[in-house]
Design an enzyme around this catalytic site. Structure first.
Site, PDB file in Angstrom:
ATOM      1  N   ALA A   1       0.833  -1.090   0.024  1.00 47.65           N
ATOM      2  CA  ALA A   1       0.240   0.078  -0.162  1.00 47.65           C
ATOM      3  C   ALA A   1       0.816   1.227   0.167  1.00 47.65           C
ATOM      4  O   ALA A   1       0.637   2.273  -0.728  1.00 47.65           O
ATOM      5  CB  ALA A   1      -0.830  -0.057   1.032  1.00 47.65           C
TER       6      ALA A   1
ATOM      7  N   LEU B   1      21.632   2.399   0.813  1.00 48.74           N
ATOM      8  CA  LEU B   1      22.451   2.833   2.005  1.00 48.74           C
ATOM      9  C   LEU B   1      21.903   3.880   3.009  1.00 48.74           C
ATOM     10  O   LEU B   1      22.777   4.558   3.480  1.00 48.74           O
ATOM     11  CB  LEU B   1      23.694   3.201   1.305  1.00 48.74           C
ATOM     12  CG  LEU B   1      24.174   2.013   0.390  1.00 48.74           C
ATOM     13  CD1 LEU B   1      25.499   2.684  -0.302  1.00 48.74           C
ATOM     14  CD2 LEU B   1      24.781   0.810   0.738  1.00 48.74           C
TER      15      LEU B   1
ATOM     16  N   GLY C   1      23.304   6.936   0.334  1.00 55.25           N
ATOM     17  CA  GLY C   1      22.724   6.985  -0.904  1.00 55.25           C
ATOM     18  C   GLY C   1      22.530   5.354  -1.341  1.00 55.25           C
ATOM     19  O   GLY C   1      21.927   4.716  -0.788  1.00 55.25           O
TER      20      GLY C   1
ATOM     21  N   GLY D   1      12.024   3.335   2.465  1.00 58.01           N
ATOM     22  CA  GLY D   1      12.495   2.478   1.765  1.00 58.01           C
ATOM     23  C   GLY D   1      11.278   2.370   0.680  1.00 58.01           C
ATOM     24  O   GLY D   1      11.575   2.039  -0.767  1.00 58.01           O
ATOM     25  N   ASP D   2      10.142   2.316   1.128  1.00 59.91           N
ATOM     26  CA  ASP D   2       8.729   2.160   0.097  1.00 59.91           C
ATOM     27  C   ASP D   2       8.938   3.308  -0.654  1.00 59.91           C
ATOM     28  O   ASP D   2       8.492   3.417  -2.002  1.00 59.91           O
ATOM     29  CB  ASP D   2       7.636   2.187   0.955  1.00 59.91           C
ATOM     30  CG  ASP D   2       7.799   0.752   1.825  1.00 59.91           C
ATOM     31  OD1 ASP D   2       8.521  -0.191   1.266  1.00 59.91           O
ATOM     32  OD2 ASP D   2       7.041   0.768   3.057  1.00 59.91           O
TER      33      ASP D   2
END
Length: 313
Positions: free
Chosen positions: A46, A230, A234, A262-263
Site C-alpha cells: 500500500a 544505503l 545513497g 524504503g517504500d
C-alpha cells in the site's frame, strides 16, 4: 516504449501501522514508557502504491485487507490518493495486517508485522488481476505477502512484457527463476549481505563495508539488475549497461522518522523506470523521494509530491 494503462501495479501488503515513539528501546524483560499510540495506513504494498500516486503516477494495488476498522482505514486512505482498488479484496473473518512500530529519538525504527489478511493473498488473486498486471509498465513486489503470490505475479508480468521490480524485504531465500526476472532486485546493504553465501561475499570485506562489492556479488546470483540502498549514504546500482556498480548520492536532510522511506524510494524508482529512465537516473530520482520521506512522521503521511522533493545529493 509501449504505452500502458498503468505506470505501476503493486502486488503486496496493506497494514495498519501502530506507532509509538520511545526514548530508548526496551531490552529483554524490560518495560519502557512511550508516546501516545498513533495509527497510520501502511504496509509495503500500500505504501508503494500511494507513493507512486503522490508523485503523479498511475498506480493500482493487488492485495487483501480484513473486514474491520483497520481495513476501512486503509481502503479510504488509498482511495483518497487515487490508487485503483479494483483488485483489493476484503477477506471476511480475518483481521487486517498490522505493523507494530517503535521509533527512537534518532528516527530509526523497529517493526514487528502481524500479516493477517495479507497471508491469504495467493496465485488466485494474481490470476483475477491478470488484465491489470498485463496493462502495467512495472509490477512492484515485496515479501510481506506469501511467496507463491509473488512468484505468480512476477511470471504474469514478465509474460506480458512488464518490468518486474522485487524489493526483497523482509529478506528470505527465493527461487532462481524468480531472481532471474528481477530488474532490479532492491535490497538494503544488510539484506544484501544476508542473501549472499559467505563464499559469494566480496573477499576481505565485512557484510556492509563494501556496498559496490556486495552489488556486484549479488548481481552474479541471477537478477538482471541490482539496487542496494544505503540510507543517508545513497544508493549503489548495477546492471548490464555498466561494467562496474554506480554510486548515487542521497540528499542530506534531517531524519525525523525513517518509517516507509524504503517504500518511497522503491515506488519512485518504479515510476521512473515505467517512464523510461535508465536505472541510475531512476535511482537518483528515487533517492530524493526516500530522503523526503524521512523528514516527517509516519509512512504514507510523509510521502512527497513531485514538487516537494529535495535537490539531488
Amino acid at each position: 516504449m509501449t504505452t500502458r494503462d498503468w505506470d505501476v501495479v503493486v502486488v503486496g501488503s496493506a497494514n495498519a501501522d501502530l506507532v509509538v515513539g520511545v526514548d530508548r528501546r526496551p531490552g529483554p524483560g524490560e518495560t519502557v514508557l512511550g508516546s501516545d499510540l498513533a495509527t497510520h495506513p501502511g504496509g509495503k504494498g500500500a505504501n508503494q502504491a500511494v507513493a507512486v500516486a503522490r508523485l503523479g503516477g498511475r498506480a493500482a494495488l493487488v492485495g487483501r485487507i480484513g473486514d474491520d476498522g483497520h481495513g476501512a482505514l486503509l481502503r479510504d486512505a488509498l482511495a483518497a490518493d487515487g490508487v485503483d482498488l479494483a483488485q483489493l479484496t476484503t477477506t471476511p473473518g480475518v483481521p487486517t495486517g498490522v505493523a507494530m512500530i517503535t521509533v527512537g529519538p534518532d528516527g530509526d525504527n523497529s517493526i514487528v508485522v502481524s500479516p493477517g489478511a495479507n497471508a491469504r493473498l495467493g496465485p488466485a488473486d494474481v490470476a483475477a488481476a491478470r488484465d491489470l498486471i498485463a496493462a502495467a509498465s512495472v509490477v512492484s513486489l515485496q515479501l510481506e505477502v506469501p511467496l507463491p503470490a509473488v512468484e505468480a505475479a512476477a511470471h504474469a508480468a514478465a509474460g506480458t512484457g512488464g518490468r518486474v521490480v522485487l524489493n526483497l524485504s523482509p529478506p528470505a531465500p527465493v527461487p532462481a527463476d524468480l531472481l532471474a526476472l528481477c530488474d532490479p532486485l532492491v535490497v538494503n546493504e544488510h539484506e544484501a549481505a544476508r542473501l549472499l553465501d559467505e563464499d559469494a561475499r566480496p573477499a576481505g570485506h565485512a557484510d556492509s563495508a563494501d556496498p559496490a562489492g556486495l552489488a556486484a556479488a549479488l548481481a552474479r546470483t541471477g537478477p538482471r539488475s541490482v539496487v542496494i540502498t544505503l540510507g543517508a549514504d545513497g544508493v549503489v546500482v548495477t546492471d548490464a549497461a555498466h561494467a562496474a556498480p554506480v554510486r548515487v548520492a542521497s540528499p542530506r536532510v534531517k531524519a525525523v522518522d525513517t518509517t516507509g522511506a524504503g517504500d518511497a524510494f522503491t515506488a519512485a524508482l518504479c515510476l521512473r523506470l515505467a517512464r523510461g529512465d535508465a536505472l541510475p537516473d531512476a535511482a537518483r530520482y528515487a533517492a530524493r523521494a526516500g530522503a523526503a520521506a524521512v523528514r516527517a512522521h509516519g509512512a504514507q503521511s510523509s510521502f512527497p509530491t513531485a514538487d516537494e522533493l529535495p535537490e539531488p545529493g
